[in-house]
Enzyme design. Structure first.
Site, mmCIF file in Angstrom:
data_model
loop_
_atom_site.group_PDB
_atom_site.id
_atom_site.type_symbol
_atom_site.label_atom_id
_atom_site.label_comp_id
_atom_site.label_asym_id
_atom_site.label_seq_id
_atom_site.Cartn_x
_atom_site.Cartn_y
_atom_site.Cartn_z
ATOM 1 N N THR A 14 0.806 -1.216 0.000
ATOM 2 C CA THR A 14 0.000 0.000 0.000
ATOM 3 C C THR A 14 0.844 1.273 0.000
ATOM 4 O O THR A 14 2.045 1.251 0.265
ATOM 5 C CB THR A 14 -0.920 0.029 1.235
ATOM 6 O OG1 THR A 14 -0.122 0.093 2.416
ATOM 7 C CG2 THR A 14 -1.813 -1.196 1.292
ATOM 8 N N ASP A 15 0.158 2.371 -0.275
ATOM 9 C CA ASP A 15 0.792 3.687 -0.189
ATOM 10 C C ASP A 15 0.500 4.273 1.200
ATOM 11 O O ASP A 15 -0.041 3.578 2.076
ATOM 12 C CB ASP A 15 0.301 4.603 -1.314
ATOM 13 C CG ASP A 15 -1.206 4.822 -1.307
ATOM 14 O OD1 ASP A 15 -1.862 4.570 -0.262
ATOM 15 O OD2 ASP A 15 -1.740 5.252 -2.338
ATOM 16 N N LEU A 16 0.812 5.522 1.390
ATOM 17 C CA LEU A 16 0.615 6.150 2.709
ATOM 18 C C LEU A 16 -0.845 6.195 3.153
ATOM 19 O O LEU A 16 -1.143 6.250 4.335
ATOM 20 C CB LEU A 16 1.189 7.566 2.711
ATOM 21 C CG LEU A 16 2.709 7.650 2.645
ATOM 22 C CD1 LEU A 16 3.148 9.097 2.481
ATOM 23 C CD2 LEU A 16 3.339 7.030 3.876
ATOM 24 N N ALA A 17 -1.757 6.150 2.186
ATOM 25 C CA ALA A 17 -3.185 6.191 2.512
ATOM 26 C C ALA A 17 -3.751 4.802 2.806
ATOM 27 O O ALA A 17 -4.940 4.668 3.091
ATOM 28 C CB ALA A 17 -3.960 6.836 1.362
ATOM 29 N N ILE A 19 -3.897 2.373 0.591
ATOM 30 C CA ILE A 19 -4.502 1.883 -0.650
ATOM 31 C C ILE A 19 -3.422 1.166 -1.459
ATOM 32 O O ILE A 19 -2.274 1.615 -1.517
ATOM 33 C CB ILE A 19 -5.109 3.056 -1.443
ATOM 34 C CG1 ILE A 19 -6.272 3.660 -0.647
ATOM 35 C CG2 ILE A 19 -5.559 2.614 -2.824
ATOM 36 C CD1 ILE A 19 -6.816 4.941 -1.233
#
Length: 135
Positions: A14-17, A19
């Site tokens: 995932t990314d920082l969010a 997602i």
């Protein structure tokens, strides 16, 4: 034949969010294709060692439909779309339950040791044909 492969979304996907990073869907479907080949009896290591042939992705058409998130349990669905003498085309979907998150059509070519395209080996074509539903 429809093949399914479960994938859990880990933090690293995932990314920082939280997602799933878009390129990781390509990793998920790669795993699905590898398991599909294994399940229909194609040993990619033996194919390389004995016939000098490897598979390479030639083309990917992808649609990102909805985001997957950290800790989701996904399923990669792989179905044969087309088998030709020099290529195999599969349709793949990444699902979260009944919800489609990602869809791709992937064209796979066979390459020799020098990276030149070659025909799909007869053993692979036969394995694919044995696992195809008649139309």
């Amino acid at each position: 034949m429809t093949h399914t492969f479960p994938v859990r979304v880990y933090y690293e996907d995932t990314d920082l969010a939280g997602i799933v990073y878009y390129a990781n869907y390509l990793k998920f479907i790669e795993r699905g294709r590898s398991e599909w080949l294994r399940d229909i009896g194609v040993d990619q290591n033996a194919l390389k060692d004995q016939a000098g042939v490897v598979f390479a992705v030639r083309r990917v058409e992808a649609d990102y439909l909805r985001p997957a998130k950290f800790d989701d349990l996904l399923e990669v669905v792989t179905e044969l779309a087309e088998a030709k003498p020099a290529r195999i085309v599969v349709d793949q979907r990444v699902m979260r339950g009944a919800e489609m998150l990602f869809a791709a059509r992937v064209t796979i070519a066979c390459l020799d040791a020098k990276g030149r395209p070659v025909r799909v080996p007869a053993s692979v074509a036969a394995a694919v044909a044995r696992n195809t539903r008649p139309e």
